[in-house]
Design a protein around this motif. Structure first.
Motif, PDB file in Angstrom:
ATOM      1  N   MET A 310       0.825  -1.207   0.000  1.00 66.56           N
ATOM      2  CA  MET A 310       0.000   0.000   0.000  1.00 66.56           C
ATOM      3  C   MET A 310       0.866   1.268   0.000  1.00 66.56           C
ATOM      4  O   MET A 310       0.622   2.204  -0.761  1.00 66.56           O
ATOM      5  N   ILE A 311       1.902   1.304   0.854  1.00 66.96           N
ATOM      6  CA  ILE A 311       2.740   2.500   0.949  1.00 66.96           C
ATOM      7  C   ILE A 311       3.484   2.768  -0.350  1.00 66.96           C
ATOM      8  O   ILE A 311       3.524   3.896  -0.854  1.00 66.96           O
ATOM      9  N   MET A 312       4.044   1.727  -0.916  1.00 66.68           N
ATOM     10  CA  MET A 312       4.906   1.889  -2.091  1.00 66.68           C
ATOM     11  C   MET A 312       4.144   1.755  -3.411  1.00 66.68           C
ATOM     12  O   MET A 312       4.743   1.890  -4.483  1.00 66.68           O
ATOM     13  N   GLN A 313       2.812   1.491  -3.309  1.00 64.08           N
ATOM     14  CA  GLN A 313       2.024   1.292  -4.536  1.00 64.08           C
ATOM     15  C   GLN A 313       2.696   0.264  -5.441  1.00 64.08           C
ATOM     16  O   GLN A 313       2.824   0.446  -6.665  1.00 64.08           O
ATOM     17  N   SER A 314       3.139  -0.816  -4.830  1.00 64.44           N
ATOM     18  CA  SER A 314       3.889  -1.837  -5.569  1.00 64.44           C
ATOM     19  C   SER A 314       2.988  -3.002  -5.918  1.00 64.44           C
ATOM     20  O   SER A 314       1.844  -3.098  -5.464  1.00 64.44           O
ATOM     21  N   ASP A 315       3.541  -3.902  -6.738  1.00 61.93           N
ATOM     22  CA  ASP A 315       2.800  -5.087  -7.165  1.00 61.93           C
ATOM     23  C   ASP A 315       3.240  -6.331  -6.405  1.00 61.93           C
ATOM     24  O   ASP A 315       2.512  -7.328  -6.374  1.00 61.93           O
ATOM     25  N   PHE A 316       4.436  -6.288  -5.823  1.00 59.26           N
ATOM     26  CA  PHE A 316       4.989  -7.430  -5.099  1.00 59.26           C
ATOM     27  C   PHE A 316       5.619  -6.917  -3.796  1.00 59.26           C
ATOM     28  O   PHE A 316       5.936  -5.731  -3.668  1.00 59.26           O
ATOM     29  N   ALA A 317       5.833  -7.820  -2.865  1.00 63.09           N
ATOM     30  CA  ALA A 317       6.548  -7.493  -1.623  1.00 63.09           C
ATOM     31  C   ALA A 317       7.079  -8.781  -1.018  1.00 63.09           C
ATOM     32  O   ALA A 317       6.518  -9.862  -1.239  1.00 63.09           O
ATOM     33  N   SER A 318       8.148  -8.658  -0.252  1.00 65.76           N
ATOM     34  CA  SER A 318       8.708  -9.830   0.438  1.00 65.76           C
ATOM     35  C   SER A 318       9.418  -9.372   1.701  1.00 65.76           C
ATOM     36  O   SER A 318       9.856  -8.221   1.801  1.00 65.76           O
ATOM     37  N   ILE A 319       9.513 -10.280   2.670  1.00 68.33           N
ATOM     38  CA  ILE A 319      10.220 -10.003   3.924  1.00 68.33           C
ATOM     39  C   ILE A 319      11.087 -11.210   4.247  1.00 68.33           C
ATOM     40  O   ILE A 319      10.663 -12.366   4.081  1.00 68.33           O
ATOM     41  N   GLN A 320      12.324 -10.928   4.691  1.00 69.88           N
ATOM     42  CA  GLN A 320      13.303 -11.986   4.970  1.00 69.88           C
ATOM     43  C   GLN A 320      13.907 -11.788   6.350  1.00 69.88           C
ATOM     44  O   GLN A 320      14.023 -10.655   6.835  1.00 69.88           O
ATOM     45  N   MET A 321      14.298 -12.879   6.955  1.00 63.77           N
ATOM     46  CA  MET A 321      14.938 -12.856   8.271  1.00 63.77           C
ATOM     47  C   MET A 321      16.371 -13.348   8.138  1.00 63.77           C
ATOM     48  O   MET A 321      16.642 -14.350   7.474  1.00 63.77           O
ATOM     49  N   LEU A 322      17.299 -12.616   8.760  1.00 63.67           N
ATOM     50  CA  LEU A 322      18.707 -12.977   8.678  1.00 63.67           C
ATOM     51  C   LEU A 322      19.052 -14.044   9.702  1.00 63.67           C
ATOM     52  O   LEU A 322      18.689 -13.926  10.884  1.00 63.67           O
ATOM     53  N   TYR A 323      19.742 -15.095   9.240  1.00 65.20           N
ATOM     54  CA  TYR A 323      20.308 -16.101  10.129  1.00 65.20           C
ATOM     55  C   TYR A 323      21.827 -15.904  10.128  1.00 65.20           C
ATOM     56  O   TYR A 323      22.531 -16.417   9.254  1.00 65.20           O
ATOM     57  N   PRO A 324      22.371 -15.129  11.073  1.00 63.97           N
ATOM     58  CA  PRO A 324      23.792 -14.762  11.036  1.00 63.97           C
ATOM     59  C   PRO A 324      24.734 -15.947  11.208  1.00 63.97           C
ATOM     60  O   PRO A 324      25.909 -15.856  10.839  1.00 63.97           O
ATOM     61  N   GLU A 325      24.227 -17.048  11.765  1.00 68.23           N
ATOM     62  CA  GLU A 325      25.106 -18.193  11.997  1.00 68.23           C
ATOM     63  C   GLU A 325      25.395 -18.979  10.727  1.00 68.23           C
ATOM     64  O   GLU A 325      26.289 -19.837  10.720  1.00 68.23           O
ATOM     65  N   ARG A 338       4.373 -11.424  -1.391  1.00 67.13           N
ATOM     66  CA  ARG A 338       3.166 -11.099  -2.125  1.00 67.13           C
ATOM     67  C   ARG A 338       3.498 -11.126  -3.619  1.00 67.13           C
ATOM     68  O   ARG A 338       4.416 -10.443  -4.068  1.00 67.13           O
ATOM     69  N   GLY A 339       2.751 -11.923  -4.384  1.00 64.70           N
ATOM     70  CA  GLY A 339       2.859 -11.914  -5.833  1.00 64.70           C
ATOM     71  C   GLY A 339       3.893 -12.842  -6.433  1.00 64.70           C
ATOM     72  O   GLY A 339       3.932 -13.007  -7.658  1.00 64.70           O
ATOM     73  N   PHE A 340       4.753 -13.453  -5.624  1.00 63.26           N
ATOM     74  CA  PHE A 340       5.768 -14.339  -6.173  1.00 63.26           C
ATOM     75  C   PHE A 340       5.124 -15.596  -6.745  1.00 63.26           C
ATOM     76  O   PHE A 340       4.123 -16.093  -6.213  1.00 63.26           O
ATOM     77  N   THR A 341       5.725 -16.120  -7.807  1.00 62.55           N
ATOM     78  CA  THR A 341       5.332 -17.445  -8.288  1.00 62.55           C
ATOM     79  C   THR A 341       5.976 -18.484  -7.390  1.00 62.55           C
ATOM     80  O   THR A 341       6.942 -18.194  -6.675  1.00 62.55           O
ATOM     81  N   PRO A 342       5.471 -19.710  -7.384  1.00 59.24           N
ATOM     82  CA  PRO A 342       6.121 -20.757  -6.580  1.00 59.24           C
ATOM     83  C   PRO A 342       7.585 -20.936  -6.932  1.00 59.24           C
ATOM     84  O   PRO A 342       8.410 -21.179  -6.042  1.00 59.24           O
ATOM     85  N   GLU A 343       7.910 -20.795  -8.221  1.00 59.03           N
ATOM     86  CA  GLU A 343       9.309 -20.943  -8.644  1.00 59.03           C
ATOM     87  C   GLU A 343      10.171 -19.836  -8.045  1.00 59.03           C
ATOM     88  O   GLU A 343      11.290 -20.095  -7.564  1.00 59.03           O
ATOM     89  N   ALA A 344       9.649 -18.595  -8.053  1.00 59.23           N
ATOM     90  CA  ALA A 344      10.411 -17.483  -7.489  1.00 59.23           C
ATOM     91  C   ALA A 344      10.585 -17.656  -5.977  1.00 59.23           C
ATOM     92  O   ALA A 344      11.652 -17.368  -5.425  1.00 59.23           O
ATOM     93  N   ALA A 345       9.525 -18.123  -5.283  1.00 59.06           N
ATOM     94  CA  ALA A 345       9.616 -18.323  -3.836  1.00 59.06           C
ATOM     95  C   ALA A 345      10.666 -19.376  -3.503  1.00 59.06           C
ATOM     96  O   ALA A 345      11.422 -19.222  -2.539  1.00 59.06           O
ATOM     97  N   ARG A 346      10.722 -20.451  -4.315  1.00 60.87           N
ATOM     98  CA  ARG A 346      11.740 -21.479  -4.077  1.00 60.87           C
ATOM     99  C   ARG A 346      13.135 -20.934  -4.369  1.00 60.87           C
ATOM    100  O   ARG A 346      14.084 -21.216  -3.644  1.00 60.87           O
ATOM    101  N   PHE A 347      13.259 -20.151  -5.457  1.00 61.69           N
ATOM    102  CA  PHE A 347      14.567 -19.623  -5.863  1.00 61.69           C
ATOM    103  C   PHE A 347      15.132 -18.702  -4.783  1.00 61.69           C
ATOM    104  O   PHE A 347      16.327 -18.714  -4.500  1.00 61.69           O
ATOM    105  N   TRP A 348      14.283 -17.866  -4.176  1.00 60.31           N
ATOM    106  CA  TRP A 348      14.756 -16.894  -3.171  1.00 60.31           C
ATOM    107  C   TRP A 348      14.471 -17.347  -1.732  1.00 60.31           C
ATOM    108  O   TRP A 348      14.480 -16.527  -0.813  1.00 60.31           O
ATOM    109  N   LYS A 349      14.216 -18.635  -1.523  1.00 60.40           N
ATOM    110  CA  LYS A 349      13.964 -19.103  -0.159  1.00 60.40           C
ATOM    111  C   LYS A 349      15.142 -18.778   0.742  1.00 60.40           C
ATOM    112  O   LYS A 349      14.971 -18.310   1.871  1.00 60.40           O
ATOM    113  N   TRP A 350      16.357 -19.044   0.292  1.00 58.25           N
ATOM    114  CA  TRP A 350      17.577 -18.656   1.000  1.00 58.25           C
ATOM    115  C   TRP A 350      18.408 -17.773   0.081  1.00 58.25           C
ATOM    116  O   TRP A 350      18.611 -18.107  -1.090  1.00 58.25           O
TER     117      TRP A 350
END
Length: 794
Positions: A310-325, A338-350
């Motif tokens: 809503m703020i950025m008037q964007s079509d997609f969004a994602s949030i990631q958590m850092l695992y420093p170890e 938001r909006g990712f295809t299953p392939e994109a979600a798998r590609f950017w999982k880590w």
């Protein structure tokens, strides 16, 4: 209510006057005194609405008192009374400020009616005078305030005559027109600002004719202050009327709204932007509120992603958590999108730091990364990330690091667009607020996970410790404890939360105070205490206490029952061992010695057949005694080896009776569905009681077993109609070796009953039969739902 001070040197007159003046809810409350000196003292310490004084009084008369009162209380109503009419007194009293002068008359009703009237009149007159004075003071204050308002008001103020002449203007109004205050006074509107004259004439005519104000009208035009500049004013024209309702002047309040009118256009142009910002602020506030209140972390991630779009008037969004170890710089785990295809979600999982994505670059630099056009981005060119962006339909992206309040990188939040796009500075400012909230959420998630892991690990640790562990605050209000505590004392965490848990554990206040003092004193070493278990039993345990840095107290307790049971078991084992050794070495050895002696006698050829038969009978008796002694040693050795259990008395008695030679004696069991909590060898105890009755009763014909309740405990009675127990052995009948045969039967029975706290005594009378009473403590007996199947007699 009127508080009146009545002064007269005649006490009876004071009493009568007080009664007359206060009767019939007159509204007058009298305070009396018999001298002018006392009156002055009362006036110095109390408040009165009026004073009524006699004239002729010793030391200080009424005129002298009047003068003294006027000196201290100038406006206080004062009425002078006298018994005789003297003109000079009246004149002096009035000259000194008396409100009224009244002569004491012979008729009390008339006197006090007139006196009450004059009192009320004088008080009302003073109150009216004070009210007028207060009103005048308020009026002067209001005039001062009006003058101050005219001088310092932030708006233009003008008093206009009905002929449109300026009667008064303030500095702000003069500045609007471009003339001084002096230039305005006495001149008409048309003389100073002819551009506004027509509007002024029309408004003046309307107000004068209708007598009604004209409020919040807008006037536009030019003034000499800024010639050639179109200006705007918001004005209210309010009529000022005389006592007959005629309009004598018009008060004008004028506010220059030129700047606001110019801003209206800009405001209209920015309305859409403001609405969007307001929506953004509301969404951010909503997220902030949910961060505090919500329990489901996953739902908050979804809320943050929706707000990011809503703020950025964007079509997609994602949030990631850092695992420093993970790795040298850590890796990013995809928490939501938001909006990712299953392939994109798998590609950017880590995402690792060496990734060519915007997230990878932001992870390396710890800075925001903005890519307005994916196809023309230098660091993305030819990479698998660029190909995935384009295949997903993403042509622009920005990634913002999530930095916690402590400055630690927690993860990334990104927004993506289907077309080339670059967010505005305002959008990024609002987005940074959301990013901070997202960082707080991940920080909270991480902290809660760590706390949950530590709490679980700590709870598992203390639950595996066999000792009791209790954790509590310094005031002993909140308790946590481990499984050993629950297992030993039976209390649960729900019990601890119900109220004063210390009172549950230690009901006696004095004893509880000793325990609390020990727990809070942190005395070194261990201390033994007795606590109440949930089932009402008392548990002995030994405790030591330690204090943590946050003042939390940890108590460590050791159940002393096992140690005491072990000590008791050792003592019982030694007792058994000594007894069995005694039987083996002494009692059986004696019988063997007798056996060998009789065998030697049988070898004597001089014995005839009758004597030999007597010896054989003695040998048989000796063999039977040895058998009984050996049987006892086995029974005694097994006693207490198994846990006590609930046993139905009729079943146990009937089983025991099958092993006893009753010799025709009738057995009656009248215990109903009674059950005893006793050692499994309870049957042996009843066997010995029945066997004792048959052997020692000398012709017992009836054996009766019955039960009765006695104030919580129970009494089980075994009685017969034999010869009874001789008085000489009543006190020793349950000791080992007392009796006609082996002397072990009643001794063993008592030992079996003692295991679960059952006691036995003999209460019969010699010659009338034996009577054994078994006292059963509360909690060790109960009535079962179903009675014994073969209830009755044998």
């Amino acid at each position: 209510m009127i508080r009146l001070l009545l002064v007269d040197d005649e006490p009876l007159f004071l009493i009568v006057s007080k009664k007359f003046l206060e009767k019939d809810d007159s509204g007058i409350e009298c305070d009396i005194c018999d001298s002018a000196q006392e009156a002055l003292e009362k006036l110095a310490t109390s408040s009165y609405n009026a004073v009524v004084s006699d004239y002729e009084m010793p030391i200080m008369n009424g005129i002298a008192l009047l003068k003294a009162v006027r000196a201290q209380h100038p406006g206080l109503p004062f009425i002078l009374l006298t018994g005789r009419s003297r003109e000079e007194v009246v004149i002096e009293a009035l000259n000194e400020g008396a409100d009224f002068y009244l002569q004491k008359s012979a008729e009390p009703s008339a006197l006090y009616a007139e006196l009450a009237s004059k009192i009320r009149h004088a008080v009302d007159r003073r109150r009216a005078r004070e009210a007028l004075q207060e009103s005048e003071e308020k009026a002067r204050a209001q005039l001062t305030e009006i003058e101050a308002i005219y001088t310092s008001a932030p708006v233009g103020l003008c008093l206009l005559g009905t002929d449109t002449r300026y009667l008064r203007v303030n500095e702000q109004f003069a500045e609007m027109d471009g003339f001084s205050i002096e230039d305005h006074l006495g001149k008409k509107v048309r003389e100073l600002v002819p551009e506004l004259a027509d509007a002024a004439d029309e408004l003046t005519r309307t107000v004068v004719e209708t007598g009604e104000p004209v409020l919040d009208i807008e006037i536009e035009g030019e003034t000499p202050a800024q010639p050639g500049v179109q200006r705007y004013w918001k004005e209210s024209w309010v009529p000022l009327k005389d006592a007959l309702g005629r309009v004598r002047a018009i008060n004008i309040v004028a506010e220059d709204i030129t700047d606001s009118k110019r801003a209206e256009k800009e405001l209209r142009q920015s309305q859409q932007s403001v609405a969007a910002e307001l929506d953004t602020a509301q969404r951010l506030h909503q997220v902030s509120t949910q961060l505090i209140q919500a329990d489901r972390i996953e739902a908050l991630y979804e809320q943050i992603l929706d707000t990011a779009v809503m703020i950025m008037q964007s079509d997609f969004a994602s949030i990631q958590m850092l695992y420093p170890e993970r790795g040298t710089m850590g890796e990013l785990l995809l928490l939501g999108y938001r909006g990712f295809t299953p392939e994109a979600a798998r590609f950017w999982k880590w995402v690792r730091p060496d990734s060519e994505s915007s997230c990878g670059k932001a992870l390396r630099t710890r800075q925001r990364v903005t890519v307005p056009d994916i196809q023309h981005c230098e660091f993305l060119a030819g990479s698998a990330d660029q190909e995935t962006y384009l295949q997903t339909g993403i042509h622009a992206v920005q990634t913002t690091p999530l930095i916690s309040r402590s400055g630690t990188l927690q993860g990334m939040i990104s927004t993506h667009w289907r077309v080339p796009h670059e967010p505005t500075a305002d959008e990024l400012r609002s987005f940074d607020v959301l990013a901070r909230q997202a960082a707080d959420l991940i920080d909270r998630t991480r902290a809660e996970g760590t706390l949950r892991h530590q709490t679980e690990m700590f709870q598992r640790l203390i639950d595996t410790i066999p000792a009791m562990i209790a954790i509590f605050d310094p005031k002993l209000h909140r308790f946590r404890f481990n499984e050993a505590f629950r297992d030993i004392l039976g209390w649960t965490k729900e019990d601890a939360a119900k109220g004063d848990f210390m009172a549950m554990l230690y009901p006696d206040p004095a004893y509880r105070a000793q325990v609390s003092a020990f727990m809070q004193s942190l005395e070194p070493g261990w201390q033994d205490w007795k606590a109440k278990a949930k089932d009402g039993s008392i548990v002995e345990s030994s405790w030591a206490t330690i204090r943590l840095s946050d003042d939390t107290l940890i108590g460590i307790g050791i159940d002393l029952r096992e140690r005491k049971n072990a000590e008791k078991s050792l003592k019982d084992a030694n007792k058994k061992l000594n007894l069995l050794t005694s039987i083996t070495r002494h009692d059986i050895l004696n019988q063997v010695t007798a056996l060998k002696a009789f065998l030697t006698l049988m070898q004597d050829p001089d014995y005839n057949e009758g004597e030999a038969m007597q010896i054989l009978h003695q040998l048989d008796t000796i063999a039977d005694t040895i058998r009984r002694q050996i049987t006892f040693t086995g029974d005694y050795q097994d006693m207490g080896e198994r846990k006590p259990e609930w046993q139905q008395v009729e079943w146990v008695v009937m089983r025991a009776a099958k092993s006893v030679r009753l010799n025709g004696a009738a057995l009656a069991v009248d215990t109903g569905s009674l059950e005893l909590f006793a050692d499994p060898m309870l049957e042996k105890a009843f066997f010995n009681l029945l066997d004792n009755a048959v052997i020692h009763g000398d012709g017992v014909k009836n054996i009766i077993i019955s039960f009765r309740k006695e104030e919580g405990s129970g009494m089980l009675v075994v009685e017969d109609d034999g010869v009874g127990v001789p008085a000489s052995i009543k006190d020793t009948i349950f000791e080992r070796g007392v009796g006609k045969v082996t002397g072990y039967g009643l001794f063993l029975g008592k030992e079996i009953l003692d295991i679960t706290g059952l006691s036995i005594r003999e209460t019969g009378e010699e010659g009338s039969g034996a009577r054994f009473e078994i006292e059963v403590p509360a909690g060790k007996w109960r009535m079962a739902e179903h009675e014994c199947a073969f209830h009755g007699r044998l």
